[in-house]
Design a protein around this motif. Structure first.
Motif, short mmCIF file in Angstrom:
data_model
loop_
_atom_site.label_atom_id
_atom_site.label_comp_id
_atom_site.label_asym_id
_atom_site.label_seq_id
_atom_site.Cartn_x
_atom_site.Cartn_y
_atom_site.Cartn_z
N LEU A 159 0.84 -1.21 0.00
CA LEU A 159 0.00 0.00 0.00
C LEU A 159 0.87 1.26 0.00
CD1 LEU A 159 -2.89 1.07 0.11
CD2 LEU A 159 -2.73 1.07 2.60
N THR A 160 1.94 1.23 0.78
CA THR A 160 2.86 2.38 0.80
C THR A 160 3.40 2.67 -0.59
OG1 THR A 160 3.52 1.83 3.05
CG2 THR A 160 5.00 3.27 1.83
N LEU A 161 3.86 1.60 -1.26
CA LEU A 161 4.40 1.77 -2.60
C LEU A 161 3.32 2.24 -3.57
CD1 LEU A 161 6.61 -1.43 -2.71
CD2 LEU A 161 7.45 0.91 -2.76
N ALA A 162 2.12 1.64 -3.45
CA ALA A 162 1.04 2.00 -4.38
C ALA A 162 0.63 3.47 -4.20
CB ALA A 162 -0.15 1.08 -4.16
N HIS A 166 1.85 5.33 -7.63
CA HIS A 166 0.88 4.79 -8.60
C HIS A 166 0.80 5.58 -9.90
CE1 HIS A 166 -2.41 7.75 -7.90
NE2 HIS A 166 -1.83 7.86 -6.71
N GLY A 167 1.16 6.84 -9.85
CA GLY A 167 1.17 7.66 -11.08
C GLY A 167 -0.22 7.74 -11.70
N THR A 173 -5.14 -0.97 -8.26
CA THR A 173 -4.51 -1.85 -9.25
C THR A 173 -3.05 -2.09 -8.89
OG1 THR A 173 -5.93 -0.85 -10.92
CG2 THR A 173 -4.08 -2.15 -11.74
N VAL A 174 -2.36 -1.01 -8.54
CA VAL A 174 -0.93 -1.15 -8.21
C VAL A 174 -0.76 -1.94 -6.92
CG1 VAL A 174 1.18 0.14 -7.65
CG2 VAL A 174 -0.35 0.99 -9.42
N TRP A 175 -1.61 -1.64 -5.91
CA TRP A 175 -1.52 -2.38 -4.64
C TRP A 175 -1.71 -3.87 -4.87
CZ3 TRP A 175 -5.01 -5.53 -2.02
CH2 TRP A 175 -4.60 -5.95 -0.75
N LEU A 176 -2.74 -4.19 -5.66
CA LEU A 176 -3.06 -5.61 -5.90
C LEU A 176 -1.90 -6.31 -6.61
CD1 LEU A 176 -5.46 -7.49 -5.37
CD2 LEU A 176 -6.22 -7.05 -7.70
N ALA A 177 -1.31 -5.64 -7.59
CA ALA A 177 -0.20 -6.25 -8.34
C ALA A 177 0.99 -6.52 -7.41
CB ALA A 177 0.21 -5.33 -9.48
N TYR B 41 9.09 -3.35 -8.89
CA TYR B 41 7.87 -2.56 -9.12
C TYR B 41 8.17 -1.07 -9.02
CZ TYR B 41 4.50 -6.26 -9.64
OH TYR B 41 3.77 -7.31 -10.14
N ALA B 42 9.03 -0.69 -8.08
CA ALA B 42 9.38 0.73 -7.96
C ALA B 42 10.06 1.22 -9.24
CB ALA B 42 10.29 0.93 -6.76
N ALA B 43 10.93 0.38 -9.80
CA ALA B 43 11.61 0.77 -11.05
C ALA B 43 10.58 0.91 -12.18
CB ALA B 43 12.67 -0.26 -11.40
N ASP B 44 9.63 -0.03 -12.23
CA ASP B 44 8.57 0.05 -13.25
C ASP B 44 7.77 1.34 -13.10
OD1 ASP B 44 9.36 -2.36 -14.21
OD2 ASP B 44 7.71 -3.52 -13.34
N LEU B 45 7.63 1.80 -11.85
CA LEU B 45 6.83 3.00 -11.59
C LEU B 45 7.71 4.26 -11.54
CD1 LEU B 45 4.60 1.36 -8.84
CD2 LEU B 45 3.84 2.02 -11.12
N GLY B 46 8.97 4.11 -11.93
CA GLY B 46 9.82 5.28 -12.11
C GLY B 46 10.71 5.67 -10.94
N ARG B 47 10.89 4.78 -9.96
CA ARG B 47 11.77 5.12 -8.84
C ARG B 47 12.85 4.05 -8.70
NH1 ARG B 47 11.56 10.07 -6.44
NH2 ARG B 47 12.59 9.11 -4.65
#
Lengths: 230, 99
Positions: A159-162, A166-167, A173-177, B41-47
């Motif tokens: 969740l933190t990353l999402a 998430h952009g 969607t990002v959290w689930l992935a 995933y962070a790299a995919d999202l630009g970090r």
């Protein structure tokens, strides 16, 4: 679950630290007060601190996924010490790991502490309390708490990353992935953590019922499971 | 057999089984999820992750993990003896009386 240095934008990192810090500070006050009131529980606090430190830096191979991950030990600490002291222990442990072991990061310390020490600890303790109130045996509550605390920690990290990254995509969607990507490695470790947590909590209750009672493990209906507590 | 021992044996058996099955698999890098999931995933999202401020690598990292594990183990063992050793309850009663 250790989000590495620089992954989070600095504003997110600062916000996470601001949210995690009050839990860590309140837990430190609780630890101090408890240690002054009951010196007999100090070794339990030391044991939990050492256990969380070692366990959360112990990469375990999971053949299903071909990757390694670590348990957290946070469910066990939350049951035996309560969630806020467990959050403080997490804060200290993750600081040492970030400073000395290149594990996690200083800018992501707050996020990692919030995910493991707050979300993980409260999820585990909540599961334990709810199942005990429903009348389930001690081992069942502890096992569920161990597994749920582990999975909740990784759900929190996802969740933190999402939320931060998430952009244009939806957070959900990002959290689930990300959460789904954790699961092949983390579910087997959650079973392992369930077994270890159940064993440790049962062991403390049977060998040191005095300490178990002082730490509130007899506060739920099945008091007969804590010897000497009517 | 007591439930305590049963749970501890179950946990240890699961851990040993994981290592045995892992060792029997074809060579793989056994990447940690912190890199395999979080950083990917962070790299995919630009970090991208930064270089750690204290950047220990190679055998130095092994050394640091071994020392940290040993210190953690010694502390855990010391506290374990205080909690569950043969004189632990007697010591607690003495402390309570002294207080």
């Amino acid at each position: 679950m250790h989000i590495a240095e620089g992954i989070l934008p600095l504003t997110w990192a600062a916000a996470n630290t601001a949210v995690a810090l009050p839990f860590v500070l309140k837990g430190a006050r609780d630890i101090k007060a408890r240690a002054e009131a009951e010196p007999g529980v100090k070794p339990l606090m030391g044991l939990m601190g050492a256990a969380v430190f070692v366990v959360s830096a112990l990469p375990i191979p999971v053949p299903i996924s071909g990757t390694c991950s670590h348990p957290t030990g946070i469910g066990m600490a939350a049951i035996l010490l309560k969630p806020l002291p467990a959050a403080t222990i997490t804060g200290v442990v993750l600081l040492f790991q970030a400073l000395l072991m290149a594990h996690g990061g200083l800018t992501t310390w707050g996020a990692n502490v919030f995910n493991m020490g707050v979300i993980g600890a409260f999820a585990g303790y909540g599961a334990f309390a709810a199942l005990r109130r429903l009348g389930l045996p001690l081992w069942a509550g502890a096992a569920a708490a161990g597994a749920l605390a582990d999975l909740a920690t990784y759900g929190g990290a996802a969740l933190t990353l999402a939320l931060a990254l998430h952009g244009e995509q939806s957070v959900w969607t990002v959290w689930l992935a990300i959460f789904a990507a954790f699961m092949p490695t983390q579910v087997p470790l959650a079973f392992l953590e369930a077994a270890v947590t159940a064993g440790m909590v049962n062991f403390v209750v049977s060998r040191r019922p005095d300490i178990a009672a002082r730490m509130g493990l007899a506060m739920w209906p099945r008091k007969e499971e804590v010897p000497g507590v009517a | 057999m007591s439930p305590n021992r049963l749970w501890l044996i179950a946990g240890l058996a699961l851990l040993i089984a994981l290592v045995i099955v892992a060792a029997a698999q074809p060579a793989t890098e056994w990447e940690g999820v912190d890199a395999a999931v979080v950083q990917r995933y962070a790299a995919d999202l630009g970090r991208e992750a930064w270089t750690p401020f204290v950047n220990v690598q190679g055998d130095l990292l092994l050394f640091v993990f071994a020392v940290a594990g040993a210190i953690g183990g010694f502390v855990a063992g010391y506290c374990w003896r205080d909690l569950f050793g043969p004189t632990s309850i007697v010591k607690d009663v003495q402390k309570a009386n002294d207080a």
